[in-house]
Write an enzyme that holds these catalytic residues in place. Sequence first.
Site, PDB file in Angstrom:
ATOM      1  N   ASP A  64       0.739  -0.816   0.171  1.00  0.00           N
ATOM      2  CA  ASP A  64      -0.029  -0.031  -0.150  1.00  0.00           C
ATOM      3  C   ASP A  64       1.040   1.009  -0.089  1.00  0.00           C
ATOM      4  O   ASP A  64       1.706   1.334   0.909  1.00  0.00           O
ATOM      5  CB  ASP A  64      -1.070   0.166   1.200  1.00  0.00           C
ATOM      6  CG  ASP A  64      -2.045   0.985   1.335  1.00  0.00           C
ATOM      7  OD1 ASP A  64      -1.435   1.838   0.290  1.00  0.00           O
ATOM      8  OD2 ASP A  64      -2.703   1.316   2.119  1.00  0.00           O
ATOM      9  N   TYR A 169      -6.661  15.300  -9.028  1.00  0.00           N
ATOM     10  CA  TYR A 169      -6.675  14.844  -9.417  1.00  0.00           C
ATOM     11  C   TYR A 169      -5.634  15.273 -10.431  1.00  0.00           C
ATOM     12  O   TYR A 169      -4.042  14.280 -10.648  1.00  0.00           O
ATOM     13  CB  TYR A 169      -7.442  13.957 -10.481  1.00  0.00           C
ATOM     14  CG  TYR A 169      -6.372  12.601 -11.239  1.00  0.00           C
ATOM     15  CD1 TYR A 169      -5.383  11.483 -11.025  1.00  0.00           C
ATOM     16  CD2 TYR A 169      -6.589  12.673 -13.031  1.00  0.00           C
ATOM     17  CE1 TYR A 169      -5.292  10.702 -12.019  1.00  0.00           C
ATOM     18  CE2 TYR A 169      -5.449  11.705 -13.954  1.00  0.00           C
ATOM     19  CZ  TYR A 169      -5.752  10.829 -13.389  1.00  0.00           C
ATOM     20  OH  TYR A 169      -4.779   9.848 -14.352  1.00  0.00           O
ATOM     21  N   LYS A 173      -0.914  15.120 -10.564  1.00  0.00           N
ATOM     22  CA  LYS A 173       0.235  14.544 -11.854  1.00  0.00           C
ATOM     23  C   LYS A 173       1.013  16.142 -11.955  1.00  0.00           C
ATOM     24  O   LYS A 173       2.107  15.162 -12.434  1.00  0.00           O
ATOM     25  CB  LYS A 173      -0.301  13.642 -12.361  1.00  0.00           C
ATOM     26  CG  LYS A 173      -1.627  12.949 -12.711  1.00  0.00           C
ATOM     27  CD  LYS A 173      -0.275  11.852 -12.633  1.00  0.00           C
ATOM     28  CE  LYS A 173      -1.492  10.524 -12.182  1.00  0.00           C
ATOM     29  NZ  LYS A 173      -0.955   9.309 -11.375  1.00  0.00           N
ATOM     30  N   THR A 204     -10.009   1.720 -17.963  1.00  0.00           N
ATOM     31  CA  THR A 204     -10.106   1.454 -16.948  1.00  0.00           C
ATOM     32  C   THR A 204     -10.762   1.340 -15.860  1.00  0.00           C
ATOM     33  O   THR A 204     -11.276   3.071 -16.166  1.00  0.00           O
ATOM     34  CB  THR A 204      -8.290   1.786 -16.068  1.00  0.00           C
ATOM     35  OG1 THR A 204      -8.119   3.104 -15.971  1.00  0.00           O
ATOM     36  CG2 THR A 204      -7.613   1.554 -17.263  1.00  0.00           C
TER      37      THR A 204
END
Length: 246
Positions: A64, A169, A173, A204
């Site tokens: 993890d 998100y 990145k 995905t």
Amino acid sequence: MVPMSGRTTALVTGANKGIGYEIAAGLGALGWSVGVGARHDQRREAAVERLRAAGVDAFGVPLDVTDDASVDAAARLIEERAGRLDVLVNNAGIAGDMPQEPTRVDPAIIRTVVETNVIGVIRVTNAMMPLLRRSASPRIVNMSSSVGSLTRQSGTAAGRTAGPVAVAYAPSKTFLNAVTLQYARELSGTNILINAGCPGYVATDLNGFQGVRTPAQGAAIAIELATLPDDGPTGQFFEDAGVVPW
Ligand SMILES: NC(=O)c1ccc[n+]([C@@H]2O[C@H](COP(=O)([O-])OP(=O)(O)OC[C@H]3O[C@@H](n4cnc5c(N)ncnc54)[C@H](OP(=O)(O)O)[C@@H]3O)[C@@H](O)[C@H]2O)c1
């Protein structure tokens, strides 16, 4: 001192499904020994079994990326098994709960996404660093996204914008890209090459299978960056078509 494995050894985080699974399959097809890093026992073991059935020398690595003890145990497991690590692919990532419009986001969502997508990468990379330093040609690949490109987000690259407004998100990145650059600066002059890769828009779980590329297509850039020659680039950001602007 643990004896060194003669075989190239890679660790792929988040390899139980999606792009990570296909990265593991692709590296395994090169004849490498591949650690399948994943946090859920059943999903990890199912992936290892599938990879082995396909002829890959796969082994499970309970991992993890948000948990110090788990990451330290993963490093010990790889040391005992191989004595070193040749390639680390930091692929594990989350999109985070929605909505992520800046004006109404729950800050807890941002913390959670950054903890996995950025701090998780740093935690895993640093735990693996002593093992990577024992490799003749260490490579680190950080799975980023073109939504982390400020150039593309601001629409200055031939008018391109990328992805929906997502204040957790996309900036995670961007942060990861910046972190990749800092590692490359510190590690310049060593044999460690570290780059960021964008897989494209891949179908995905992360995007409810809305993506248009297959996980195997998305894995290709990571496999390329994992197998760079010793004089290959470092501290750069790539997609299949070439360099992605920061
Ligand atoms: N799909 C796209 O279009 C796209 C585009 C650009 C970039 N990416 C990046 O590509 C990478 C792979 O994404 P994907 O599309 O393949 O998504 P995915 O199918 O949801 O896979 C994500 C993987 O990360 C693992 N993971 C998440 N949190 C973790 C943690 N704390 N510890 C360990 N593993 C963890 C997941 O494990 P569990 O099964 O346990 O949840 C899963 O194996 C991500 O970094 C993503 O941001 C994807």
